[in-house]
Scaffold this motif. Sequence first.
Motif, PDB file in Angstrom:
ATOM      1  N   THR A 191      99.333   0.931 -26.475  1.00  0.00           N
ATOM      2  CA  THR A 191     100.030   1.999 -25.767  1.00  0.00           C
ATOM      3  C   THR A 191      99.005   2.860 -25.043  1.00  0.00           C
ATOM      4  OG1 THR A 191     101.742   2.026 -27.463  1.00  0.00           O
ATOM      5  CG2 THR A 191     101.588   3.963 -26.057  1.00  0.00           C
ATOM      6  N   GLY A 192      99.330   3.257 -23.807  1.00  0.00           N
ATOM      7  CA  GLY A 192      98.426   4.119 -23.053  1.00  0.00           C
ATOM      8  C   GLY A 192      98.712   4.054 -21.564  1.00  0.00           C
ATOM      9  N   THR A 193      97.712   4.449 -20.792  1.00  0.00           N
ATOM     10  CA  THR A 193      97.823   4.465 -19.334  1.00  0.00           C
ATOM     11  C   THR A 193      96.876   3.427 -18.751  1.00  0.00           C
ATOM     12  OG1 THR A 193      98.303   6.831 -19.396  1.00  0.00           O
ATOM     13  CG2 THR A 193      97.591   5.930 -17.284  1.00  0.00           C
ATOM     14  N   VAL A 194      97.366   2.639 -17.803  1.00  0.00           N
ATOM     15  CA  VAL A 194      96.538   1.619 -17.161  1.00  0.00           C
ATOM     16  C   VAL A 194      95.441   2.324 -16.364  1.00  0.00           C
ATOM     17  CG1 VAL A 194      96.487  -0.290 -15.506  1.00  0.00           C
ATOM     18  CG2 VAL A 194      98.465   0.005 -17.030  1.00  0.00           C
ATOM     19  N   ALA A 195      94.189   2.048 -16.729  1.00  0.00           N
ATOM     20  CA  ALA A 195      93.044   2.668 -16.063  1.00  0.00           C
ATOM     21  C   ALA A 195      92.444   1.762 -15.005  1.00  0.00           C
ATOM     22  CB  ALA A 195      91.982   3.042 -17.090  1.00  0.00           C
ATOM     23  N   GLN A 196      92.488   0.448 -15.249  1.00  0.00           N
ATOM     24  CA  GLN A 196      91.856  -0.483 -14.315  1.00  0.00           C
ATOM     25  C   GLN A 196      92.406  -1.887 -14.519  1.00  0.00           C
ATOM     26  OE1 GLN A 196      87.594  -0.627 -14.816  1.00  0.00           O
ATOM     27  NE2 GLN A 196      87.253  -1.344 -12.739  1.00  0.00           N
ATOM     28  N   VAL A 197      92.638  -2.594 -13.409  1.00  0.00           N
ATOM     29  CA  VAL A 197      92.985  -4.015 -13.438  1.00  0.00           C
ATOM     30  C   VAL A 197      91.727  -4.746 -12.997  1.00  0.00           C
ATOM     31  CG1 VAL A 197      94.498  -5.822 -12.549  1.00  0.00           C
ATOM     32  CG2 VAL A 197      95.403  -3.514 -12.925  1.00  0.00           C
ATOM     33  N   LEU A 198      91.211  -5.618 -13.848  1.00  0.00           N
ATOM     34  CA  LEU A 198      89.898  -6.217 -13.641  1.00  0.00           C
ATOM     35  C   LEU A 198      89.896  -7.526 -12.868  1.00  0.00           C
ATOM     36  CD1 LEU A 198      88.626  -5.560 -17.271  1.00  0.00           C
ATOM     37  CD2 LEU A 198      88.223  -4.154 -15.236  1.00  0.00           C
ATOM     38  N   VAL A 199      91.067  -8.131 -12.680  1.00  0.00           N
ATOM     39  CA  VAL A 199      91.130  -9.410 -11.967  1.00  0.00           C
ATOM     40  C   VAL A 199      92.116  -9.318 -10.809  1.00  0.00           C
ATOM     41  CG1 VAL A 199      90.378 -10.976 -13.806  1.00  0.00           C
ATOM     42  CG2 VAL A 199      92.724 -10.247 -13.736  1.00  0.00           C
ATOM     43  N   GLU A 200      91.919 -10.178  -9.850  1.00  0.00           N
ATOM     44  CA  GLU A 200      92.767 -10.215  -8.665  1.00  0.00           C
ATOM     45  C   GLU A 200      93.939 -11.172  -8.887  1.00  0.00           C
ATOM     46  OE1 GLU A 200      92.317  -8.450  -5.770  1.00  0.00           O
ATOM     47  OE2 GLU A 200      90.671  -7.423  -6.789  1.00  0.00           O
ATOM     48  N   ASN A 201      95.023 -10.927  -8.181  1.00  0.00           N
ATOM     49  CA  ASN A 201      96.189 -11.808  -8.234  1.00  0.00           C
ATOM     50  C   ASN A 201      95.783 -13.218  -7.799  1.00  0.00           C
ATOM     51  OD1 ASN A 201      99.026 -12.221  -8.635  1.00  0.00           O
ATOM     52  ND2 ASN A 201      99.237 -12.347  -6.418  1.00  0.00           N
ATOM     53  N   GLY A 202      96.176 -14.219  -8.591  1.00  0.00           N
ATOM     54  CA  GLY A 202      95.876 -15.608  -8.270  1.00  0.00           C
ATOM     55  C   GLY A 202      94.509 -16.072  -8.736  1.00  0.00           C
ATOM     56  N   GLU A 203      93.769 -15.204  -9.423  1.00  0.00           N
ATOM     57  CA  GLU A 203      92.426 -15.552  -9.890  1.00  0.00           C
ATOM     58  C   GLU A 203      92.487 -16.350 -11.188  1.00  0.00           C
ATOM     59  OE1 GLU A 203      88.490 -13.103 -11.401  1.00  0.00           O
ATOM     60  OE2 GLU A 203      89.781 -12.169  -9.910  1.00  0.00           O
ATOM     61  N   ALA A 204      91.601 -17.328 -11.324  1.00  0.00           N
ATOM     62  CA  ALA A 204      91.491 -18.093 -12.562  1.00  0.00           C
ATOM     63  C   ALA A 204      90.856 -17.215 -13.630  1.00  0.00           C
ATOM     64  CB  ALA A 204      90.653 -19.341 -12.339  1.00  0.00           C
ATOM     65  N   VAL A 205      91.394 -17.279 -14.853  1.00  0.00           N
ATOM     66  CA  VAL A 205      90.858 -16.503 -15.964  1.00  0.00           C
ATOM     67  C   VAL A 205      90.538 -17.422 -17.137  1.00  0.00           C
ATOM     68  CG1 VAL A 205      92.005 -14.352 -15.308  1.00  0.00           C
ATOM     69  CG2 VAL A 205      93.183 -15.940 -16.833  1.00  0.00           C
ATOM     70  N   GLU A 206      89.644 -16.961 -17.986  1.00  0.00           N
ATOM     71  CA  GLU A 206      89.210 -17.705 -19.165  1.00  0.00           C
ATOM     72  C   GLU A 206      89.784 -17.072 -20.427  1.00  0.00           C
ATOM     73  OE1 GLU A 206      87.298 -20.477 -19.109  1.00  0.00           O
ATOM     74  OE2 GLU A 206      87.285 -20.387 -16.918  1.00  0.00           O
ATOM     75  N   PHE A 207      89.787 -17.812 -21.519  1.00  0.00           N
ATOM     76  CA  PHE A 207      90.210 -17.292 -22.812  1.00  0.00           C
ATOM     77  C   PHE A 207      89.320 -16.111 -23.187  1.00  0.00           C
ATOM     78  CE2 PHE A 207      89.551 -17.105 -27.404  1.00  0.00           C
ATOM     79  CZ  PHE A 207      90.850 -16.891 -27.828  1.00  0.00           C
ATOM     80  N   GLY A 208      89.924 -14.993 -23.576  1.00  0.00           N
ATOM     81  CA  GLY A 208      89.174 -13.825 -24.010  1.00  0.00           C
ATOM     82  C   GLY A 208      88.655 -12.941 -22.887  1.00  0.00           C
ATOM     83  N   GLN A 209      88.878 -13.321 -21.639  1.00  0.00           N
ATOM     84  CA  GLN A 209      88.398 -12.532 -20.500  1.00  0.00           C
ATOM     85  C   GLN A 209      89.181 -11.231 -20.402  1.00  0.00           C
ATOM     86  OE1 GLN A 209      88.426 -14.614 -16.756  1.00  0.00           O
ATOM     87  NE2 GLN A 209      88.211 -12.735 -15.569  1.00  0.00           N
ATOM     88  N   PRO A 210      88.507 -10.088 -20.274  1.00  0.00           N
ATOM     89  CA  PRO A 210      89.221  -8.818 -20.070  1.00  0.00           C
ATOM     90  C   PRO A 210      90.015  -8.835 -18.769  1.00  0.00           C
ATOM     91  CG  PRO A 210      86.921  -8.432 -20.664  1.00  0.00           C
ATOM     92  CD  PRO A 210      87.063  -9.900 -20.375  1.00  0.00           C
ATOM     93  N   LEU A 211      91.277  -8.427 -18.842  1.00  0.00           N
ATOM     94  CA  LEU A 211      92.157  -8.415 -17.669  1.00  0.00           C
ATOM     95  C   LEU A 211      92.451  -6.990 -17.207  1.00  0.00           C
ATOM     96  CD1 LEU A 211      94.823 -10.988 -18.921  1.00  0.00           C
ATOM     97  CD2 LEU A 211      92.834 -11.454 -17.474  1.00  0.00           C
ATOM     98  N   ILE A 212      92.739  -6.115 -18.166  1.00  0.00           N
ATOM     99  CA  ILE A 212      93.214  -4.759 -17.872  1.00  0.00           C
ATOM    100  C   ILE A 212      92.599  -3.803 -18.884  1.00  0.00           C
ATOM    101  CG2 ILE A 212      95.290  -3.300 -17.778  1.00  0.00           C
ATOM    102  CD1 ILE A 212      96.804  -6.029 -17.134  1.00  0.00           C
ATOM    103  N   ILE A 213      92.250  -2.597 -18.422  1.00  0.00           N
ATOM    104  CA  ILE A 213      91.769  -1.536 -19.310  1.00  0.00           C
ATOM    105  C   ILE A 213      92.863  -0.488 -19.438  1.00  0.00           C
ATOM    106  CG2 ILE A 213      90.051   0.287 -19.661  1.00  0.00           C
ATOM    107  CD1 ILE A 213      88.766  -2.442 -19.748  1.00  0.00           C
ATOM    108  N   VAL A 214      93.219  -0.150 -20.689  1.00  0.00           N
ATOM    109  CA  VAL A 214      94.229   0.872 -20.982  1.00  0.00           C
ATOM    110  C   VAL A 214      93.545   1.995 -21.737  1.00  0.00           C
ATOM    111  CG1 VAL A 214      96.365   1.358 -22.230  1.00  0.00           C
ATOM    112  CG2 VAL A 214      96.075  -0.839 -21.076  1.00  0.00           C
ATOM    113  N   GLN A 215      93.794   3.239 -21.293  1.00  0.00           N
ATOM    114  CA  GLN A 215      93.226   4.405 -21.976  1.00  0.00           C
ATOM    115  C   GLN A 215      94.292   5.140 -22.742  1.00  0.00           C
ATOM    116  OE1 GLN A 215      91.339   6.408 -18.637  1.00  0.00           O
ATOM    117  NE2 GLN A 215      89.369   5.702 -19.392  1.00  0.00           N
TER     118      GLN A 215
END
Length: 106
Positions: free
Chosen positions: A82-106
């Motif tokens: 629970t919190g406020t979205v502070a940052q989205v770390l990846v772009e739409n359509g980007e390939a991601v890996e297991f465990g990769q940070p996607l979003i920061i919530v404060q």
Amino acid sequence: VAPTAPAVVASPVAATAIAEPDAATTLISGEEITSPMVGTFYVSADPDSPAFIKVGDTVSKETTVCIIEAMKIFNEIKAQCTGTVAQVLVENGEAVEFGQPLIIVQ
């Protein structure tokens, strides 16, 4: 000899491009929402739909924050915090890996 030179030049440029986003991600602290699988990150259910979340939105544990497509299956990813979205770390359509940070919530 000529084909080798462009390959050597291309590698440092690619490494530099990858290193810069990693440095930027450390600027904001908070709880990370990480990828539970390898796949493709999408901010909305389809191109015509609005994004599930954006910076400044409040999320709860059950809020869908993105979709990760893996092997033609679209998996909704919940915030799990629970919190406020502070940052989205990846772009739409980007390939991601297991465990990769996607979003920061404060």
